[in-house]
Scaffold this motif. Sequence first.
Motif, PDB file in Angstrom:
ATOM      1  N   LEU A  24      22.158  -0.653  40.332  1.00 48.71           N
ATOM      2  CA  LEU A  24      21.261  -0.645  39.177  1.00 48.71           C
ATOM      3  C   LEU A  24      20.577  -1.982  38.896  1.00 48.71           C
ATOM      4  N   ALA A  25      21.047  -3.062  39.491  1.00 50.02           N
ATOM      5  CA  ALA A  25      20.486  -4.390  39.224  1.00 50.02           C
ATOM      6  C   ALA A  25      18.976  -4.469  39.453  1.00 50.02           C
ATOM      7  N   PRO A  26      18.431  -3.895  40.535  1.00 47.91           N
ATOM      8  CA  PRO A  26      16.990  -4.013  40.741  1.00 47.91           C
ATOM      9  C   PRO A  26      16.146  -3.412  39.603  1.00 47.91           C
ATOM     10  N   ASP A  27      16.686  -2.430  38.904  1.00 52.52           N
ATOM     11  CA  ASP A  27      15.952  -1.797  37.804  1.00 52.52           C
ATOM     12  C   ASP A  27      16.208  -2.474  36.459  1.00 52.52           C
ATOM     13  N   ASN A  28      17.178  -3.395  36.386  1.00 50.47           N
ATOM     14  CA  ASN A  28      17.583  -3.945  35.098  1.00 50.47           C
ATOM     15  C   ASN A  28      17.570  -5.468  35.005  1.00 50.47           C
ATOM     16  N   LEU A  29      17.416  -6.143  36.119  1.00 47.27           N
ATOM     17  CA  LEU A  29      17.355  -7.599  36.117  1.00 47.27           C
ATOM     18  C   LEU A  29      15.990  -8.061  36.615  1.00 47.27           C
ATOM     19  N   LYS A  30      15.593  -9.247  36.207  1.00 43.97           N
ATOM     20  CA  LYS A  30      14.344  -9.842  36.686  1.00 43.97           C
ATOM     21  C   LYS A  30      14.497 -10.197  38.156  1.00 43.97           C
ATOM     22  N   ALA A  31      13.374 -10.210  38.862  1.00 43.63           N
ATOM     23  CA  ALA A  31      13.383 -10.509  40.295  1.00 43.63           C
ATOM     24  C   ALA A  31      14.020 -11.868  40.583  1.00 43.63           C
ATOM     25  N   GLN A  32      13.743 -12.880  39.738  1.00 48.77           N
ATOM     26  CA  GLN A  32      14.325 -14.202  39.973  1.00 48.77           C
ATOM     27  C   GLN A  32      15.839 -14.199  39.757  1.00 48.77           C
ATOM     28  N   ASP A  33      16.344 -13.338  38.853  1.00 46.47           N
ATOM     29  CA  ASP A  33      17.793 -13.227  38.667  1.00 46.47           C
ATOM     30  C   ASP A  33      18.457 -12.612  39.897  1.00 46.47           C
ATOM     31  N   ILE A  34      17.831 -11.595  40.444  1.00 48.80           N
ATOM     32  CA  ILE A  34      18.376 -10.957  41.648  1.00 48.80           C
ATOM     33  C   ILE A  34      18.361 -11.939  42.817  1.00 48.80           C
ATOM     34  N   GLU A  35      17.272 -12.688  42.940  1.00 49.65           N
ATOM     35  CA  GLU A  35      17.170 -13.683  44.002  1.00 49.65           C
ATOM     36  C   GLU A  35      18.258 -14.754  43.847  1.00 49.65           C
ATOM     37  N   LYS A  36      18.461 -15.237  42.618  1.00 49.16           N
ATOM     38  CA  LYS A  36      19.485 -16.248  42.338  1.00 49.16           C
ATOM     39  C   LYS A  36      20.878 -15.706  42.673  1.00 49.16           C
ATOM     40  N   PHE A  37      21.167 -14.470  42.242  1.00 48.15           N
ATOM     41  CA  PHE A  37      22.460 -13.862  42.530  1.00 48.15           C
ATOM     42  C   PHE A  37      22.675 -13.742  44.040  1.00 48.15           C
ATOM     43  N   ASN A  38      21.682 -13.211  44.748  1.00 53.02           N
ATOM     44  CA  ASN A  38      21.819 -13.029  46.194  1.00 53.02           C
ATOM     45  C   ASN A  38      21.980 -14.358  46.917  1.00 53.02           C
ATOM     46  N   GLN A  39      21.298 -15.385  46.438  1.00 53.06           N
ATOM     47  CA  GLN A  39      21.353 -16.711  47.060  1.00 53.06           C
ATOM     48  C   GLN A  39      22.717 -17.371  46.863  1.00 53.06           C
ATOM     49  N   ASP A  87      26.623 -21.594  34.298  1.00 54.05           N
ATOM     50  CA  ASP A  87      27.196 -20.283  34.616  1.00 54.05           C
ATOM     51  C   ASP A  87      26.273 -19.197  34.099  1.00 54.05           C
ATOM     52  N   ILE A  88      26.179 -18.117  34.857  1.00 51.60           N
ATOM     53  CA  ILE A  88      25.295 -17.004  34.513  1.00 51.60           C
ATOM     54  C   ILE A  88      26.094 -15.714  34.524  1.00 51.60           C
ATOM     55  N   ILE A  89      26.004 -14.936  33.455  1.00 49.42           N
ATOM     56  CA  ILE A  89      26.577 -13.593  33.429  1.00 49.42           C
ATOM     57  C   ILE A  89      25.412 -12.619  33.557  1.00 49.42           C
ATOM     58  N   PHE A  90      25.431 -11.843  34.627  1.00 51.41           N
ATOM     59  CA  PHE A  90      24.362 -10.886  34.879  1.00 51.41           C
ATOM     60  C   PHE A  90      24.631  -9.534  34.235  1.00 51.41           C
ATOM     61  N   ALA A  91      25.903  -9.152  34.157  1.00 55.27           N
ATOM     62  CA  ALA A  91      26.233  -7.845  33.590  1.00 55.27           C
ATOM     63  C   ALA A  91      27.648  -7.847  33.024  1.00 55.27           C
ATOM     64  N   LYS A  92      27.776  -7.205  31.878  1.00 54.11           N
ATOM     65  CA  LYS A  92      29.084  -6.942  31.268  1.00 54.11           C
ATOM     66  C   LYS A  92      29.202  -5.414  31.266  1.00 54.11           C
ATOM     67  N   ILE A  93      30.198  -4.906  31.956  1.00 50.95           N
ATOM     68  CA  ILE A  93      30.293  -3.473  32.233  1.00 50.95           C
ATOM     69  C   ILE A  93      31.540  -2.887  31.581  1.00 50.95           C
ATOM     70  N   LEU A  94      31.339  -1.799  30.842  1.00 48.55           N
ATOM     71  CA  LEU A  94      32.445  -1.001  30.322  1.00 48.55           C
ATOM     72  C   LEU A  94      32.534   0.220  31.217  1.00 48.55           C
ATOM     73  N   ILE A 107      25.803  -3.902  29.735  1.00 47.82           N
ATOM     74  CA  ILE A 107      24.957  -4.810  28.981  1.00 47.82           C
ATOM     75  C   ILE A 107      24.426  -5.814  29.995  1.00 47.82           C
ATOM     76  N   TRP A 108      23.110  -5.794  30.195  1.00 51.30           N
ATOM     77  CA  TRP A 108      22.463  -6.619  31.206  1.00 51.30           C
ATOM     78  C   TRP A 108      22.017  -7.953  30.637  1.00 51.30           C
ATOM     79  N   LYS A 109      21.927  -8.947  31.501  1.00 48.95           N
ATOM     80  CA  LYS A 109      21.367 -10.250  31.144  1.00 48.95           C
ATOM     81  C   LYS A 109      19.934 -10.029  30.680  1.00 48.95           C
ATOM     82  N   ASP A 110      19.547 -10.747  29.634  1.00 47.25           N
ATOM     83  CA  ASP A 110      18.150 -10.642  29.159  1.00 47.25           C
ATOM     84  C   ASP A 110      17.185 -11.214  30.146  1.00 47.25           C
TER      85      ASP A 110
END
Length: 110
Positions: A24-39, A87-94, A107-110
């Motif tokens: 679900l990350a590609p639909d809920n996070l900004k492209a730069q957040d996904i790039e940062k996470f993958n990197q 530190d970056i929190i990308f998702a808090k999942i219940l 709850i996704w990162k803004d």
Amino acid sequence: MTDSSHLWTLEEISGQAYEVFLELAPDNLKAQDIEKFNQDREEHGFIEEDIADESWNTFVEFEIEPEDYAQVIVGLEYDSVGIENKDIIFAKILISRDKAASFCHIIWKD
């Protein structure tokens, strides 16, 4: 007392939550957040699981039974002094630990 034979372990549910995050990350996070996470995920990525606490009650419309739900946090943690990144929190999942009742709220990162 809850019968734990019908519950996923925290480790099992953590893996499931991470799979949902990746899907679900590609639909809920900004492209730069996904790039940062993958990197940085190999060196700085973390998945932290714990029993869900009552703070989730403000986000869902039911009482959380702590033994039936887990909270999983996905992010990047930078330990080194001098690193420009915080530190970056990308998702808090219940997520439900009940094998017969799937449920997930993120709850996704803004």
